[in-house]
Design a protein around this motif. Structure first.
Motif, short mmCIF file in Angstrom:
data_model
loop_
_atom_site.label_atom_id
_atom_site.label_comp_id
_atom_site.label_asym_id
_atom_site.label_seq_id
_atom_site.Cartn_x
_atom_site.Cartn_y
_atom_site.Cartn_z
N ASP A 54 0.87 -1.17 0.00
CA ASP A 54 0.00 0.00 0.00
C ASP A 54 0.90 1.22 0.00
O ASP A 54 1.90 1.28 0.75
N ARG A 55 0.59 2.18 -0.85
CA ARG A 55 1.40 3.39 -0.94
C ARG A 55 0.85 4.45 0.01
O ARG A 55 -0.33 4.80 -0.06
N ALA A 56 1.68 4.94 0.92
CA ALA A 56 1.32 5.99 1.86
C ALA A 56 2.36 7.10 1.73
O ALA A 56 3.37 7.11 2.44
N GLY A 57 2.12 8.02 0.80
CA GLY A 57 3.12 9.03 0.49
C GLY A 57 4.34 8.37 -0.13
O GLY A 57 4.24 7.63 -1.11
N LYS A 58 5.50 8.61 0.47
CA LYS A 58 6.73 7.98 -0.03
C LYS A 58 6.96 6.61 0.60
O LYS A 58 7.91 5.92 0.22
N ARG A 59 6.14 6.23 1.55
CA ARG A 59 6.31 4.95 2.25
C ARG A 59 5.56 3.84 1.52
O ARG A 59 4.48 4.04 0.98
N LEU A 60 6.16 2.67 1.50
CA LEU A 60 5.54 1.46 0.96
C LEU A 60 5.29 0.51 2.12
O LEU A 60 6.23 0.06 2.77
N LEU A 61 4.04 0.20 2.37
CA LEU A 61 3.64 -0.65 3.50
C LEU A 61 3.11 -1.97 2.98
O LEU A 61 2.23 -2.00 2.10
N LEU A 62 3.62 -3.07 3.49
CA LEU A 62 3.15 -4.39 3.06
C LEU A 62 1.65 -4.51 3.27
O LEU A 62 1.13 -4.21 4.34
N ASN A 63 0.95 -4.98 2.23
CA ASN A 63 -0.46 -5.33 2.39
C ASN A 63 -0.57 -6.82 2.67
O ASN A 63 0.44 -7.51 2.89
N ASP A 64 -1.78 -7.36 2.67
CA ASP A 64 -1.96 -8.78 2.98
C ASP A 64 -1.21 -9.67 2.00
O ASP A 64 -0.64 -10.70 2.39
N ASN A 65 -1.20 -9.31 0.71
CA ASN A 65 -0.47 -10.11 -0.28
C ASN A 65 1.03 -10.11 0.02
O ASN A 65 1.70 -11.14 -0.04
N GLY A 66 1.55 -8.92 0.33
CA GLY A 66 2.97 -8.81 0.63
C GLY A 66 3.35 -9.56 1.89
O GLY A 66 4.41 -10.21 1.94
N ARG A 67 2.51 -9.48 2.91
CA ARG A 67 2.80 -10.21 4.16
C ARG A 67 2.79 -11.72 3.93
O ARG A 67 3.55 -12.46 4.58
N ALA A 68 1.94 -12.18 3.04
CA ALA A 68 1.91 -13.62 2.73
C ALA A 68 3.14 -14.04 1.95
O ALA A 68 3.65 -15.16 2.12
N LEU A 69 3.64 -13.16 1.08
CA LEU A 69 4.79 -13.51 0.24
C LEU A 69 6.11 -13.42 0.99
O LEU A 69 7.02 -14.22 0.73
N LEU A 70 6.25 -12.48 1.93
CA LEU A 70 7.55 -12.19 2.53
C LEU A 70 8.24 -13.41 3.14
O LEU A 70 9.41 -13.66 2.83
N PRO A 71 7.60 -14.20 4.00
CA PRO A 71 8.33 -15.34 4.57
C PRO A 71 8.75 -16.36 3.52
O PRO A 71 9.81 -16.97 3.63
N ARG A 72 7.95 -16.52 2.47
CA ARG A 72 8.32 -17.45 1.38
C ARG A 72 9.50 -16.91 0.59
O ARG A 72 10.39 -17.67 0.20
#
Length: 307
Positions: A54-72
């Motif tokens: 999710d884009r919050a200004g210049k910050r990129l915050l993991l969404n549910d898809n990103g959180r699912a992908l990160l450990p893999r």
């Protein structure tokens, strides 16, 4: 066999963005320009057909898809690193190991354990990346193991991180100590009411020692009326010896000070407290030969020490 569309480089960039929160900060981590980093991330999202942040200004915050992908993604990157280290397995780097330990274990137990693991490699006249050891509080070590930054950890308390495997290891007795000058009558047992009036010298939140102290004392006390937080058990022990207050510390930490008379152990009406220490590994990690050897040796050593 189908052709793989994703690359390890894309996963590496995704993980760097997830950990830093921006493509510009991630670019420094992966040694690319900001535009190249952003393009690689966009291409990964296009191939997956998913937004990962999710884009919050210049910050990129993991969404549910990103959180699912990160450990893999971290597991795949760790596995690729293990493949690159295969040549080391039978060579001078065969004992390469990234090990973490919480502060009490790292300062008082690990120095007795490492020589057995390293063996005669300590005396060989050749370059060798033997063991990299990180010391931190229990929470920090568990987070590093979960993120594949460490191969294994030895910690003084449990963790709620789902990616971890916790194997019971040693048990450690907790002791209440204070300066002899602080106690008018050290022979009289300290009741909870008497303990409530003391100044408590405590570790910071996230420390295994602090967690077990709270679990042991707070059900019996109505709270800590006066506290002083210090960042290490050694600092707490020194403050206790100087007469500032009472400390709850590991038997490993206080043994020498008790023997020299710098502090005395308080007799209380509380039940004896022993905390369980754990060997922590990542559930998704493929163990290297060094890691498997260390885990086996640590479990054997722990069984003998607890016998």
């Amino acid at each position: 066999m189908s052709t793989l569309r994703l690359t390890l480089r894309q996963l590496q960039i995704f993980a760097a963005v997830a950990q830093t929160g921006s493509t510009s900060a991630a670019a420094d981590v992966v040694s690319l320009s900001q535009s190249a980093t952003s393009s690689a991330l966009n291409e990964l999202e296009r191939l997956l057909g998913l937004r990962l942040f999710d884009r919050a200004g210049k910050r990129l915050l993991l969404n549910d898809n990103g959180r699912a992908l990160l450990p893999r993604a971290l597991a795949q990157l760790d596995g690729a690193g293990a493949i690159e280290r295969l040549l080391d397995e039978d060579g001078p780097l065969s004992l390469a190991l990234r090990l973490g330990a919480s502060t009490t274990i790292g300062n008082y137990v690990l120095p007795r354990l490492l020589p057995q693991f390293l063996g005669d490699h300590l005396t060989r006249d050749r370059p060798s990346r033997l063991a990299q050891v990180r010391i931190g509080n229990t929470e920090a070590i568990c987070e590093a193991v979960a993120a594949f930054e460490l191969d294994a950890g030895l910690v003084e308390g449990p963790s709620r991180i789902g990616e971890l495997v916790l194997t019971p290891w040693l048990q450690d007795e907790m002791v209440l100590v204070a300066s002899p000058s602080l106690l008018e009558d050290a022979t009289r047992a300290f009741t909870p009411k008497r303990l409530e009036a003391m100044v408590w010298l405590l570790r910071e939140s996230g420390s295994g020692t602090r967690e077990v102290t709270d679990q042991w004392l707070l059900p019996h006390l109505r709270g800590y009326r006066r506290t002083l937080e210090l960042g290490s058990s050694e600092a707490i022990l020194g403050a206790a010896a100087s007469g500032i207050g009472v400390a709850c510390l590991s038997r490993w930490v206080v043994d020498d000070a008790l023997g020299s008379g710098k502090v005395v152990a308080l007799t209380t009406t509380l039940p004896v407290m022993r905390r369980q220490c754990y060997l922590v590994t990542q559930a998704r990690k493929q163990p290297t030969r060094a890691m498997a050897r260390f885990v086996e040796m640590a479990n054997t050593w722990g069984s003998r020490a607890g016998a």
